[in-house]
Design a protein around this motif. Structure first.
Motif, PDB file in Angstrom:
ATOM      1  N   LEU A 195       0.866  -1.160   0.000  1.00 28.10           N
ATOM      2  CA  LEU A 195       0.000   0.000   0.000  1.00 28.10           C
ATOM      3  C   LEU A 195       0.912   1.223   0.000  1.00 28.10           C
ATOM      4  O   LEU A 195       1.695   1.404   0.926  1.00 28.10           O
ATOM      5  N   VAL A 196       0.814   2.025  -1.048  1.00 28.00           N
ATOM      6  CA  VAL A 196       1.703   3.165  -1.219  1.00 28.00           C
ATOM      7  C   VAL A 196       0.874   4.442  -1.261  1.00 28.00           C
ATOM      8  O   VAL A 196       0.111   4.672  -2.201  1.00 28.00           O
ATOM      9  N   GLU A 197       1.049   5.252  -0.230  1.00 29.03           N
ATOM     10  CA  GLU A 197       0.316   6.506  -0.115  1.00 29.03           C
ATOM     11  C   GLU A 197       1.120   7.654  -0.735  1.00 29.03           C
ATOM     12  O   GLU A 197       2.357   7.664  -0.670  1.00 29.03           O
ATOM     13  N   SER A 198       0.391   8.626  -1.288  1.00 26.35           N
ATOM     14  CA  SER A 198       1.035   9.799  -1.877  1.00 26.35           C
ATOM     15  C   SER A 198       0.084  10.985  -1.837  1.00 26.35           C
ATOM     16  O   SER A 198      -1.111  10.814  -1.549  1.00 26.35           O
ATOM     17  N   GLY A 199       0.617  12.153  -2.101  1.00 30.09           N
ATOM     18  CA  GLY A 199      -0.213  13.344  -2.210  1.00 30.09           C
ATOM     19  C   GLY A 199      -0.170  14.291  -1.032  1.00 30.09           C
ATOM     20  O   GLY A 199      -0.804  15.343  -1.061  1.00 30.09           O
ATOM     21  N   GLY A 200       0.545  13.922   0.000  1.00 29.06           N
ATOM     22  CA  GLY A 200       0.629  14.802   1.155  1.00 29.06           C
ATOM     23  C   GLY A 200       1.459  16.041   0.875  1.00 29.06           C
ATOM     24  O   GLY A 200       2.050  16.192  -0.189  1.00 29.06           O
ATOM     25  N   GLY A 201       1.481  16.928   1.847  1.00 22.56           N
ATOM     26  CA  GLY A 201       2.253  18.163   1.704  1.00 22.56           C
ATOM     27  C   GLY A 201       1.893  19.140   2.784  1.00 22.56           C
ATOM     28  O   GLY A 201       1.215  18.798   3.757  1.00 22.56           O
ATOM     29  N   MET A 202       2.333  20.375   2.594  1.00 25.48           N
ATOM     30  CA  MET A 202       2.035  21.434   3.532  1.00 25.48           C
ATOM     31  C   MET A 202       1.015  22.372   2.896  1.00 25.48           C
ATOM     32  O   MET A 202       1.157  22.759   1.730  1.00 25.48           O
ATOM     33  N   VAL A 203       0.019  22.741   3.672  1.00 34.10           N
ATOM     34  CA  VAL A 203      -1.042  23.605   3.165  1.00 34.10           C
ATOM     35  C   VAL A 203      -1.499  24.532   4.277  1.00 34.10           C
ATOM     36  O   VAL A 203      -1.374  24.189   5.473  1.00 34.10           O
ATOM     37  N   GLN A 204      -2.002  25.691   3.907  1.00 33.68           N
ATOM     38  CA  GLN A 204      -2.524  26.624   4.895  1.00 33.68           C
ATOM     39  C   GLN A 204      -3.911  26.195   5.356  1.00 33.68           C
ATOM     40  O   GLN A 204      -4.630  25.490   4.630  1.00 33.68           O
ATOM     41  N   PRO A 205      -4.299  26.618   6.554  1.00 34.02           N
ATOM     42  CA  PRO A 205      -5.668  26.331   7.002  1.00 34.02           C
ATOM     43  C   PRO A 205      -6.694  26.793   5.974  1.00 34.02           C
ATOM     44  O   PRO A 205      -6.550  27.873   5.390  1.00 34.02           O
ATOM     45  N   GLY A 206      -7.690  25.938   5.744  1.00 31.15           N
ATOM     46  CA  GLY A 206      -8.693  26.224   4.737  1.00 31.15           C
ATOM     47  C   GLY A 206      -8.372  25.661   3.375  1.00 31.15           C
ATOM     48  O   GLY A 206      -9.230  25.659   2.480  1.00 31.15           O
ATOM     49  N   GLY A 207      -7.169  25.168   3.207  1.00 30.54           N
ATOM     50  CA  GLY A 207      -6.737  24.624   1.932  1.00 30.54           C
ATOM     51  C   GLY A 207      -7.207  23.196   1.700  1.00 30.54           C
ATOM     52  O   GLY A 207      -7.917  22.610   2.535  1.00 30.54           O
ATOM     53  N   SER A 208      -6.777  22.639   0.568  1.00 25.27           N
ATOM     54  CA  SER A 208      -7.191  21.294   0.165  1.00 25.27           C
ATOM     55  C   SER A 208      -5.996  20.460  -0.260  1.00 25.27           C
ATOM     56  O   SER A 208      -4.989  20.999  -0.737  1.00 25.27           O
ATOM     57  N   LEU A 209      -6.141  19.166  -0.090  1.00 28.44           N
ATOM     58  CA  LEU A 209      -5.184  18.194  -0.597  1.00 28.44           C
ATOM     59  C   LEU A 209      -5.943  16.948  -1.031  1.00 28.44           C
ATOM     60  O   LEU A 209      -7.018  16.654  -0.484  1.00 28.44           O
TER      61      LEU A 209
END
Length: 115
Positions: A4-18
């Motif tokens: 199981l390989v997860e991806s797509g994370g990161g840093m975002v400001q409050p209210g943002g989307s990922l």
């Protein structure tokens, strides 16, 4: 061998989307209920969202209305769309079956929500 390989994370400001993705291999993905879990620093891993083989979904109260889980059985993939992110959503996010298998945990993907 299950992967199981997860991806797509990161840093975002409050209210943002990922949008997180999980690629599965090594087991019969289509018949399993799949879920997303997360572990924040200093806390136990917790369940976030689930989706059955037929597409029925369920969410933890803390993310309901903000997160959407989906799956593509043809691609052996499960996704998590996260909107209106809050600092308390900061965690490492994992996918696994429901209930989770100890042998299936991957590396996870880090999500950080911060100004």
């Amino acid at each position: 061998q299950v992967q199981l390989v997860e991806s797509g994370g990161g840093m975002v400001q409050p209210g943002g989307s990922l949008r997180l993705s999980c690629a599965a291999s090594g087991f019969i993905f289509g018949i399993n209920t799949m879920g997303w879990y997360r572990q924040a620093p200093g806390k136990q891993r917790e369940w976030v969202a689930a989706i059955t083989s037929g597409g029925s979904t369920n969410y933890a109260g803390s993310v309901k209305g903000r997160f959407t889980i989906s799956r593509d059985n043809a691609k052996n993939a499960v996704n998590l769309q996260m909107n209106s992110l809050k600092p308390e959503d900061t965690a490492v996010y994992y996918c696994n079956t429901i209930p989770p298998s100890d042998d299936y945990w991957g590396q996870g993907t880090q999500v950080t929500v911060s100004d």
